[in-house]
Scaffold this motif. Structure first.
Motif, PDB file in Angstrom:
ATOM      1  N   GLY A  85      59.932  19.426  49.594  1.00 52.85           N
ATOM      2  CA  GLY A  85      60.882  20.348  50.195  1.00 52.85           C
ATOM      3  C   GLY A  85      61.150  21.577  49.355  1.00 52.85           C
ATOM      4  O   GLY A  85      61.780  22.528  49.829  1.00 52.85           O
ATOM      5  N   GLY A  86      60.679  21.576  48.121  1.00 50.22           N
ATOM      6  CA  GLY A  86      60.911  22.696  47.224  1.00 50.22           C
ATOM      7  C   GLY A  86      59.920  23.838  47.423  1.00 50.22           C
ATOM      8  O   GLY A  86      59.079  23.797  48.330  1.00 50.22           O
ATOM      9  N   SER A  87      60.034  24.834  46.569  1.00 54.77           N
ATOM     10  CA  SER A  87      59.210  26.035  46.667  1.00 54.77           C
ATOM     11  C   SER A  87      58.595  26.386  45.327  1.00 54.77           C
ATOM     12  O   SER A  87      59.155  26.086  44.271  1.00 54.77           O
ATOM     13  CB  SER A  87      60.059  27.230  47.135  1.00 54.77           C
ATOM     14  N   LEU A  88      57.455  27.035  45.422  1.00 60.38           N
ATOM     15  CA  LEU A  88      56.799  27.618  44.255  1.00 60.38           C
ATOM     16  C   LEU A  88      56.154  28.930  44.685  1.00 60.38           C
ATOM     17  O   LEU A  88      55.761  29.076  45.858  1.00 60.38           O
ATOM     18  CB  LEU A  88      55.702  26.699  43.690  1.00 60.38           C
ATOM     19  N   ARG A  89      56.017  29.819  43.734  1.00 58.52           N
ATOM     20  CA  ARG A  89      55.318  31.075  43.996  1.00 58.52           C
ATOM     21  C   ARG A  89      54.172  31.200  42.991  1.00 58.52           C
ATOM     22  O   ARG A  89      54.409  31.287  41.787  1.00 58.52           O
ATOM     23  CB  ARG A  89      56.244  32.278  43.880  1.00 58.52           C
ATOM     24  N   LEU A  90      52.958  31.169  43.511  1.00 59.69           N
ATOM     25  CA  LEU A  90      51.782  31.358  42.668  1.00 59.69           C
ATOM     26  C   LEU A  90      51.424  32.838  42.617  1.00 59.69           C
ATOM     27  O   LEU A  90      51.559  33.552  43.611  1.00 59.69           O
ATOM     28  CB  LEU A  90      50.598  30.567  43.211  1.00 59.69           C
ATOM     29  N   SER A  91      50.958  33.251  41.467  1.00 59.93           N
ATOM     30  CA  SER A  91      50.505  34.623  41.306  1.00 59.93           C
ATOM     31  C   SER A  91      49.112  34.613  40.684  1.00 59.93           C
ATOM     32  O   SER A  91      48.777  33.712  39.905  1.00 59.93           O
ATOM     33  CB  SER A  91      51.473  35.400  40.429  1.00 59.93           C
ATOM     34  N   CYS A  92      48.328  35.600  41.039  1.00 61.30           N
ATOM     35  CA  CYS A  92      46.975  35.739  40.500  1.00 61.30           C
ATOM     36  C   CYS A  92      46.790  37.193  40.116  1.00 61.30           C
ATOM     37  O   CYS A  92      46.791  38.075  40.985  1.00 61.30           O
ATOM     38  CB  CYS A  92      45.959  35.309  41.544  1.00 61.30           C
ATOM     39  N   ALA A  93      46.649  37.437  38.832  1.00 61.77           N
ATOM     40  CA  ALA A  93      46.495  38.803  38.331  1.00 61.77           C
ATOM     41  C   ALA A  93      45.049  39.055  37.929  1.00 61.77           C
ATOM     42  O   ALA A  93      44.395  38.189  37.349  1.00 61.77           O
ATOM     43  CB  ALA A  93      47.411  39.026  37.144  1.00 61.77           C
ATOM     44  N   ALA A  94      44.592  40.248  38.234  1.00 63.44           N
ATOM     45  CA  ALA A  94      43.224  40.630  37.901  1.00 63.44           C
ATOM     46  C   ALA A  94      43.203  41.545  36.687  1.00 63.44           C
ATOM     47  O   ALA A  94      44.105  42.365  36.494  1.00 63.44           O
ATOM     48  CB  ALA A  94      42.565  41.335  39.073  1.00 63.44           C
ATOM     49  N   SER A  95      42.180  41.404  35.900  1.00 59.14           N
ATOM     50  CA  SER A  95      41.941  42.325  34.788  1.00 59.14           C
ATOM     51  C   SER A  95      40.464  42.711  34.779  1.00 59.14           C
ATOM     52  O   SER A  95      39.615  41.919  35.169  1.00 59.14           O
ATOM     53  CB  SER A  95      42.338  41.692  33.447  1.00 59.14           C
ATOM     54  N   GLY A  96      40.213  43.927  34.365  1.00 62.87           N
ATOM     55  CA  GLY A  96      38.833  44.394  34.309  1.00 62.87           C
ATOM     56  C   GLY A  96      38.348  45.032  35.595  1.00 62.87           C
ATOM     57  O   GLY A  96      37.253  45.598  35.627  1.00 62.87           O
ATOM     58  N   PHE A  97      39.117  44.923  36.669  1.00 61.26           N
ATOM     59  CA  PHE A  97      38.772  45.549  37.934  1.00 61.26           C
ATOM     60  C   PHE A  97      40.022  45.647  38.796  1.00 61.26           C
ATOM     61  O   PHE A  97      40.974  44.896  38.602  1.00 61.26           O
ATOM     62  CB  PHE A  97      37.656  44.798  38.664  1.00 61.26           C
ATOM     63  N   THR A  98      39.983  46.563  39.756  1.00 56.44           N
ATOM     64  CA  THR A  98      41.104  46.705  40.678  1.00 56.44           C
ATOM     65  C   THR A  98      40.831  45.901  41.941  1.00 56.44           C
ATOM     66  O   THR A  98      39.715  45.856  42.440  1.00 56.44           O
ATOM     67  CB  THR A  98      41.346  48.183  41.043  1.00 56.44           C
ATOM     68  N   LEU A  99      41.891  45.261  42.438  1.00 57.26           N
ATOM     69  CA  LEU A  99      41.754  44.422  43.621  1.00 57.26           C
ATOM     70  C   LEU A  99      41.830  45.204  44.928  1.00 57.26           C
ATOM     71  O   LEU A  99      41.719  44.621  45.998  1.00 57.26           O
ATOM     72  CB  LEU A  99      42.845  43.346  43.616  1.00 57.26           C
ATOM     73  N   ASP A 100      42.017  46.509  44.845  1.00 52.45           N
ATOM     74  CA  ASP A 100      42.250  47.302  46.047  1.00 52.45           C
ATOM     75  C   ASP A 100      41.143  47.171  47.084  1.00 52.45           C
ATOM     76  O   ASP A 100      41.403  47.290  48.280  1.00 52.45           O
ATOM     77  CB  ASP A 100      42.427  48.777  45.691  1.00 52.45           C
ATOM     78  N   TYR A 101      39.914  46.947  46.645  1.00 50.35           N
ATOM     79  CA  TYR A 101      38.779  46.905  47.574  1.00 50.35           C
ATOM     80  C   TYR A 101      38.244  45.494  47.752  1.00 50.35           C
ATOM     81  O   TYR A 101      37.118  45.300  48.203  1.00 50.35           O
ATOM     82  CB  TYR A 101      37.680  47.841  47.089  1.00 50.35           C
ATOM     83  N   TYR A 102      39.089  44.526  47.431  1.00 54.79           N
ATOM     84  CA  TYR A 102      38.659  43.131  47.482  1.00 54.79           C
ATOM     85  C   TYR A 102      39.497  42.334  48.481  1.00 54.79           C
ATOM     86  O   TYR A 102      40.725  42.463  48.523  1.00 54.79           O
ATOM     87  CB  TYR A 102      38.788  42.477  46.108  1.00 54.79           C
ATOM     88  N   ALA A 103      38.804  41.528  49.269  1.00 60.00           N
ATOM     89  CA  ALA A 103      39.503  40.487  50.019  1.00 60.00           C
ATOM     90  C   ALA A 103      39.830  39.364  49.038  1.00 60.00           C
ATOM     91  O   ALA A 103      39.062  39.098  48.112  1.00 60.00           O
ATOM     92  CB  ALA A 103      38.625  39.973  51.151  1.00 60.00           C
ATOM     93  N   LEU A 104      40.955  38.732  49.263  1.00 60.40           N
ATOM     94  CA  LEU A 104      41.454  37.725  48.329  1.00 60.40           C
ATOM     95  C   LEU A 104      41.747  36.426  49.045  1.00 60.40           C
ATOM     96  O   LEU A 104      42.156  36.431  50.214  1.00 60.40           O
ATOM     97  CB  LEU A 104      42.714  38.249  47.653  1.00 60.40           C
ATOM     98  N   GLY A 105      41.556  35.352  48.340  1.00 61.16           N
ATOM     99  CA  GLY A 105      41.811  34.049  48.948  1.00 61.16           C
ATOM    100  C   GLY A 105      42.443  33.088  47.964  1.00 61.16           C
ATOM    101  O   GLY A 105      42.308  33.225  46.753  1.00 61.16           O
ATOM    102  N   TRP A 106      43.154  32.133  48.519  1.00 61.80           N
ATOM    103  CA  TRP A 106      43.691  31.000  47.760  1.00 61.80           C
ATOM    104  C   TRP A 106      43.014  29.736  48.273  1.00 61.80           C
ATOM    105  O   TRP A 106      42.942  29.507  49.491  1.00 61.80           O
ATOM    106  CB  TRP A 106      45.201  30.873  47.917  1.00 61.80           C
ATOM    107  N   PHE A 107      42.579  28.920  47.355  1.00 57.23           N
ATOM    108  CA  PHE A 107      41.935  27.658  47.673  1.00 57.23           C
ATOM    109  C   PHE A 107      42.608  26.560  46.867  1.00 57.23           C
ATOM    110  O   PHE A 107      43.310  26.828  45.891  1.00 57.23           O
ATOM    111  CB  PHE A 107      40.437  27.721  47.321  1.00 57.23           C
TER     112      PHE A 107
END
Length: 126
Positions: free
Chosen positions: A15-37
């Motif tokens: 019943g609780g909550s969590l917030r996952l974050s994924c940070a990129a380095s070495g490239f910008t994510l602006d032109y990337y599709a992103l997924g969580w698995f």
């Protein structure tokens, strides 16, 4: 060096909550599709959610619809997964992934992704 780093995992009660974050380095994510698995012990990796580079297309696995929300943060060069109403069956290692794609392309097919994070453990238990 191109790198994705997940954070925000941990132990939470049902019943609780969590917030996952994924940070990129070495490239910008602006032109990337992103997924969580995610991958639970003894099970295959499964797609949880994905978002297009434009941010206008999002997809969710049926098991998380209405509970999880994916979002992009261009300023932080990151993608997040807000997880609410967590259940024991959500327990798994969660991975983020990125693939260069057209603006409105989003996929939960893991084979399509080029870059992967190392994963973060999420455990839902009382």
């Amino acid at each position: 060096q191109l790198q994705l780093v997940e954070s925000g995992g941990g132990l939470v009660q049902p019943g609780g909550s969590l917030r996952l974050s994924c940070a990129a380095s070495g490239f910008t994510l602006d032109y990337y599709a992103l997924g969580w698995f995610r991958q639970a012990p003894g099970k295959e990796r499964e797609g949880v959610s994905c978002i297009s580079s434009s941010g206008t297309v999002t997809k969710y696995a049926d098991s998380v619809k209405g509970r999880f929300t994916i979002s992009r943060d261009s300023a932080k060069n990151a993608v997040s997964l807000q997880m609410n109403s967590l259940r024991p069956e959500d327990t798994a290692v969660y991975y983020c992934a990125a693939v260069q794609a057209d603006a409105n392309i989003a996929t939960m097919q893991s084979y399509a992704y080029e870059y992967w994070g190392q994963g973060t453990q999420v455990t839902v238990s009382s």
